[in-house]
Design a protein around this motif. Structure first.
Motif, PDB file in Angstrom:
ATOM      1  N   GLN A  18     -32.318  59.766  -1.504  1.00  0.00           N
ATOM      2  CA  GLN A  18     -33.430  58.878  -1.184  1.00  0.00           C
ATOM      3  C   GLN A  18     -32.939  57.716  -0.324  1.00  0.00           C
ATOM      4  O   GLN A  18     -32.025  56.985  -0.705  1.00  0.00           O
ATOM      5  N   LEU A  19     -33.586  57.556   0.842  1.00  0.00           N
ATOM      6  CA  LEU A  19     -33.234  56.492   1.771  1.00  0.00           C
ATOM      7  C   LEU A  19     -34.370  55.468   1.841  1.00  0.00           C
ATOM      8  O   LEU A  19     -35.553  55.838   1.797  1.00  0.00           O
ATOM      9  N   TRP A  20     -33.999  54.226   1.963  1.00  0.00           N
ATOM     10  CA  TRP A  20     -34.979  53.166   2.207  1.00  0.00           C
ATOM     11  C   TRP A  20     -34.782  52.664   3.631  1.00  0.00           C
ATOM     12  O   TRP A  20     -33.709  52.190   3.998  1.00  0.00           O
ATOM     13  N   ILE A  32     -37.010  44.825  -0.995  1.00  0.00           N
ATOM     14  CA  ILE A  32     -36.710  46.217  -1.336  1.00  0.00           C
ATOM     15  C   ILE A  32     -37.148  46.426  -2.782  1.00  0.00           C
ATOM     16  O   ILE A  32     -36.801  45.629  -3.658  1.00  0.00           O
ATOM     17  N   PRO A  33     -37.951  47.455  -3.071  1.00  0.00           N
ATOM     18  CA  PRO A  33     -38.436  47.648  -4.444  1.00  0.00           C
ATOM     19  C   PRO A  33     -37.294  47.621  -5.465  1.00  0.00           C
ATOM     20  O   PRO A  33     -36.200  48.144  -5.209  1.00  0.00           O
ATOM     21  N   SER A  34     -37.545  47.007  -6.610  1.00  0.00           N
ATOM     22  CA  SER A  34     -36.501  46.875  -7.629  1.00  0.00           C
ATOM     23  C   SER A  34     -36.034  48.226  -8.152  1.00  0.00           C
ATOM     24  O   SER A  34     -34.919  48.330  -8.699  1.00  0.00           O
ATOM     25  N   SER A  35     -36.849  49.253  -7.986  1.00  0.00           N
ATOM     26  CA  SER A  35     -36.456  50.590  -8.445  1.00  0.00           C
ATOM     27  C   SER A  35     -35.407  51.224  -7.545  1.00  0.00           C
ATOM     28  O   SER A  35     -34.794  52.237  -7.911  1.00  0.00           O
ATOM     29  N   PHE A  36     -35.201  50.644  -6.362  1.00  0.00           N
ATOM     30  CA  PHE A  36     -34.171  51.141  -5.441  1.00  0.00           C
ATOM     31  C   PHE A  36     -32.897  50.329  -5.663  1.00  0.00           C
ATOM     32  O   PHE A  36     -32.908  49.099  -5.570  1.00  0.00           O
ATOM     33  N   THR A  37     -31.804  51.016  -5.930  1.00  0.00           N
ATOM     34  CA  THR A  37     -30.534  50.358  -6.220  1.00  0.00           C
ATOM     35  C   THR A  37     -29.409  51.008  -5.436  1.00  0.00           C
ATOM     36  O   THR A  37     -29.521  52.179  -5.027  1.00  0.00           O
ATOM     37  N   PRO A  38     -28.312  50.270  -5.239  1.00  0.00           N
ATOM     38  CA  PRO A  38     -27.172  50.852  -4.514  1.00  0.00           C
ATOM     39  C   PRO A  38     -26.583  52.079  -5.204  1.00  0.00           C
ATOM     40  O   PRO A  38     -25.954  52.911  -4.542  1.00  0.00           O
ATOM     41  N   GLU A  39     -26.795  52.197  -6.497  1.00  0.00           N
ATOM     42  CA  GLU A  39     -26.211  53.320  -7.244  1.00  0.00           C
ATOM     43  C   GLU A  39     -26.926  54.636  -6.980  1.00  0.00           C
ATOM     44  O   GLU A  39     -26.326  55.702  -7.097  1.00  0.00           O
ATOM     45  N   LYS A  40     -28.190  54.571  -6.602  1.00  0.00           N
ATOM     46  CA  LYS A  40     -28.934  55.828  -6.440  1.00  0.00           C
ATOM     47  C   LYS A  40     -29.717  55.937  -5.120  1.00  0.00           C
ATOM     48  O   LYS A  40     -30.356  56.956  -4.865  1.00  0.00           O
ATOM     49  N   ASN A  41     -29.654  54.887  -4.319  1.00  0.00           N
ATOM     50  CA  ASN A  41     -30.382  54.903  -3.052  1.00  0.00           C
ATOM     51  C   ASN A  41     -29.509  54.361  -1.925  1.00  0.00           C
ATOM     52  O   ASN A  41     -28.571  53.602  -2.175  1.00  0.00           O
ATOM     53  N   SER A  42     -29.827  54.751  -0.705  1.00  0.00           N
ATOM     54  CA  SER A  42     -29.120  54.254   0.473  1.00  0.00           C
ATOM     55  C   SER A  42     -30.109  53.609   1.434  1.00  0.00           C
ATOM     56  O   SER A  42     -31.328  53.833   1.343  1.00  0.00           O
ATOM     57  N   LEU A 107     -37.273  59.922   2.828  1.00  0.00           N
ATOM     58  CA  LEU A 107     -37.316  58.569   3.380  1.00  0.00           C
ATOM     59  C   LEU A 107     -38.476  57.778   2.786  1.00  0.00           C
ATOM     60  O   LEU A 107     -39.621  58.216   2.804  1.00  0.00           O
ATOM     61  N   HIS A 108     -38.147  56.618   2.258  1.00  0.00           N
ATOM     62  CA  HIS A 108     -39.155  55.673   1.792  1.00  0.00           C
ATOM     63  C   HIS A 108     -39.150  54.471   2.741  1.00  0.00           C
ATOM     64  O   HIS A 108     -38.093  54.068   3.233  1.00  0.00           O
ATOM     65  N   TYR A 109     -40.322  53.917   2.985  1.00  0.00           N
ATOM     66  CA  TYR A 109     -40.376  52.763   3.883  1.00  0.00           C
ATOM     67  C   TYR A 109     -41.551  51.875   3.524  1.00  0.00           C
ATOM     68  O   TYR A 109     -42.539  52.314   2.922  1.00  0.00           O
ATOM     69  N   MET A 110     -41.424  50.602   3.866  1.00  0.00           N
ATOM     70  CA  MET A 110     -42.513  49.658   3.698  1.00  0.00           C
ATOM     71  C   MET A 110     -43.417  49.748   4.914  1.00  0.00           C
ATOM     72  O   MET A 110     -42.944  49.851   6.046  1.00  0.00           O
ATOM     73  N   GLN A 111     -44.726  49.703   4.683  1.00  0.00           N
ATOM     74  CA  GLN A 111     -45.666  49.786   5.797  1.00  0.00           C
ATOM     75  C   GLN A 111     -45.327  48.730   6.856  1.00  0.00           C
ATOM     76  O   GLN A 111     -45.251  47.538   6.558  1.00  0.00           O
ATOM     77  N   PRO A 112     -45.113  49.148   8.089  1.00  0.00           N
ATOM     78  CA  PRO A 112     -44.796  48.178   9.143  1.00  0.00           C
ATOM     79  C   PRO A 112     -45.987  47.268   9.445  1.00  0.00           C
ATOM     80  O   PRO A 112     -47.148  47.674   9.332  1.00  0.00           O
ATOM     81  N   ALA A 113     -45.698  46.044   9.824  1.00  0.00           N
ATOM     82  CA  ALA A 113     -46.752  45.127  10.249  1.00  0.00           C
ATOM     83  C   ALA A 113     -47.287  45.513  11.618  1.00  0.00           C
ATOM     84  O   ALA A 113     -48.445  45.251  11.935  1.00  0.00           O
ATOM     85  N   GLU A 114     -46.442  46.170  12.438  1.00  0.00           N
ATOM     86  CA  GLU A 114     -46.828  46.547  13.790  1.00  0.00           C
ATOM     87  C   GLU A 114     -47.598  47.872  13.787  1.00  0.00           C
ATOM     88  O   GLU A 114     -47.173  48.857  13.184  1.00  0.00           O
ATOM     89  N   TYR A 115     -48.703  47.892  14.488  1.00  0.00           N
ATOM     90  CA  TYR A 115     -49.619  49.041  14.488  1.00  0.00           C
ATOM     91  C   TYR A 115     -48.962  50.320  14.995  1.00  0.00           C
ATOM     92  O   TYR A 115     -49.076  51.381  14.381  1.00  0.00           O
ATOM     93  N   ASP A 116     -48.283  50.254  16.122  1.00  0.00           N
ATOM     94  CA  ASP A 116     -47.728  51.465  16.734  1.00  0.00           C
ATOM     95  C   ASP A 116     -46.696  52.139  15.841  1.00  0.00           C
ATOM     96  O   ASP A 116     -46.739  53.359  15.643  1.00  0.00           O
ATOM     97  N   LEU A 117     -45.763  51.363  15.313  1.00  0.00           N
ATOM     98  CA  LEU A 117     -44.745  51.950  14.440  1.00  0.00           C
ATOM     99  C   LEU A 117     -45.383  52.532  13.188  1.00  0.00           C
ATOM    100  O   LEU A 117     -44.967  53.584  12.696  1.00  0.00           O
TER     101      LEU A 117
END
Length: 517
Positions: A18-20, A32-42, A107-117
């Motif tokens: 799982q990538l952030w 970064i969501p608290s459920s994502f940690t260096p031990e199990k996510n990159s 891949l997990h991601y936060m919704q971008p503020a920019e419309y195109d991306l």
């Protein structure tokens, strides 16, 4: 670190499944969501030449974006995160798609503020089924709640009052602190002669930033500006230092001189912290809390505190919600139908008009000026000279370090040029030379005379202003606050009005323009 090779910003170990994805304007570990940690996510970053080549972005702007991103990736590695730092000519979504092609990662991601991306990542998610979008947590309000109101035209004042009630900022028993919601009338003082605002703290480029400066200068020689002289913070520690400097040294007098224009001063008592808020190094709420602390301990007056908080929970949140409600159609907004290119002075700073040269110069040199040069000088001049507002939008976007589309588009097409026809602003923000003379020291050293209304030596803003009011009367007739302008216009003799038209036509037709495509 020397900063001269990309490997320095990527971990050598194997990435987790799982990538952030950390976008360039989301550089804050707290988001970064608290459920994502260096031990199990990159973590995965993308540095895209395509993104910084959409427009001739200021070299200092590219330097800031890339250096801040590289610093953040480095800090995350030092904290134990496995990091993949992608770099290429391709767009962000294309780089991510290539990385996900093996099928090894989600891949997990936060919704971008920019419309195109946002659209590009949504398309990639649909195509691959390996992406999951999380809500954007960099803002304090939910755009879905405000979408319908914004699209129909919703005044900032109503939105701001609701945000004050929700946050509790400067509220006592359900009423505004001090008895008033807005202290803007106390924030319009001209800076007294001889009063010198303290210079903001600056930051010497470290090895990473120096390497980025050299790379940007080499790869983008035709972009605007120069990398030399770059002195902004590029990490959270530096951004916090900049915040400390503002609240300790300028915040007290920020309010009274918020609108002041001064020769050679591009910051005055402003914070410059929008640069750091808009890429995540600083949070909106933490800055509001700093302002409230200053009020509570008596180190700043209420007009400074309220004015600053209004810029964040009022204006910043308001324009983000406007962007969400109006995109993408608003990109074409041009209610007055202006089609002329930008005056060449916006590119060079060379003009006989002192106010224009003084307000363009800091953007050319530093990528920053505060909101009054943006609104009441540069945007005003653009409208009065019948310049295509969409070209002005591009100029603001590539010139200012704090300009991302979500923030600059509403400010330019919605507020400062009235290009959306009045959805955001209740009136066109245009003014004559009298306003510039009232708020600045520019006029006393100008080639033109602000006291003259017509003729070759008259301040061009004087006759351009009345020409604009004359040509666009409906925009003023519908607003009682500015209907007095029409009354003044109608009191002018036919000969005066004809002279205004002739002077305006002479100036506008002779103005050297950048021919846009």
């Amino acid at each position: 670190m020397s900063g001269d090779t990309l490997s320095e910003f990527s971990s050598s170990g194997r990435l987790h499944k799982q990538l952030w994805f950390v976008n360039a304007d989301q550089l804050n570990r707290a988001q970064i969501p608290s459920s994502f940690t260096p031990e199990k996510n990159s973590l995965i970053f993308c540095e895209s030449a395509a993104e910084v080549s959409k427009l001739p972005f200021h070299k200092k702007k590219i330097t800031y974006i890339w250096s801040a991103q590289r610093h953040f990736a480095t800090e995350c590695m030092e904290e134990g995160w496995q990091v993949a730092y992608l770099k290429g000519e391709e767009a962000v979504a294309a780089q991510l798609e290539a990385r996900l092609a093996s099928g090894e990662h989600e891949l997990h991601y936060m919704q971008p503020a920019e419309y195109d991306l946002r659209q590009e990542l949504a398309a990639l998610a649909e195509k691959t089924g390996t992406l999951e979008c999380h809500p954007n947590t960099f803002f304090m309000s939910d755009p879905e709640e405000w979408r319908e109101k914004m699209a129909g035209g919703y005044l900032l004042e109503y939105f701001y009052r609701e945000m004050r009630k929700r946050t509790g900022y400067l509220m006592q028993n359900g009423k505004p602190e001090g008895g008033d919601w807005n202290y803007d009338k106390e924030n319009r003082k001209k800076l007294p002669k001889g009063k010198k605002p303290p210079k903001p703290v600056t930051f010497a480029p470290d090895a990473i930033t120096q390497a980025v400066m050299e790379e940007v200068a080499s790869r983008f020689p035709d972009h605007w500006g120069e990398t030399a002289g770059f002195n902004h913070a590029v990490d959270r520690a530096g951004a916090l230092n900049a915040a400390d400097d503002f609240f300790q040294n300028r915040f007290k007098e920020f309010g009274p001189y918020e609108d002041a224009l001064v020769t050679g001063e591009y910051v005055v008592y402003h914070s410059t912290l929008s640069i750091y808020m808009n890429n995540g190094l600083l949070g909106a709420e933490e800055l509001c809390e700093r302002a409230l602390e200053a009020w509570e301990n008596g180190s700043a007056p209420i007009n400074s505190v309220e004015g600053y908080i209004r810029q964040i929970i009022g204006w910043r949140e308001y324009i983000r919600n406007y962007y969400e409600a109006m995109m993408p159609e608003v990109r074409l907004a041009n209610t007055f139908g202006f089609e002329r290119g930008l005056p060449m002075s916006f590119w060079t700073g060379e003009t006989n008009m002192k106010c224009i040269s003084e307000c363009v110069k800091p953007v050319l040199e530093t990528g920053y000026s505060h909101h009054i040069p943006r609104l009441m000088v540069l945007s005003n001049y653009s409208n009065l000279t019948e310049t295509d507002p969409r070209e002005l939008l591009k100029w603001f976007w590539y010139g200012y370090l704090d300009a991302w589309e979500w923030v600059v588009l509403p400010n330019v097409l919605g507020m400062s040029t009235f290009a959306d026809g009045g959805v955001l602003a209740s009136k066109p923000y245009v003014s004559s030379g009298n306003y510039i003379n009232k708020m600045s020291d520019y006029c006393k050293n100008c080639h033109y005379s602000v006291s003259k209304k017509n003729g070759p030596k008259a301040c061009p803003l004087n006759y351009l202003y009345w020409n604009f009011v004359d040509n666009h009367q409906p925009a003023f007739e519908e607003n009682g606050r500015v209907s007095f302008m029409l009354n003044m216009l109608n009191k002018k003799s036919p000969e005066e009005r004809q002279q205004i038209r002739e002077d305006a036509a002479r100036y506008i037709d002779a103005l050297e323009r950048y021919e846009h495509t």
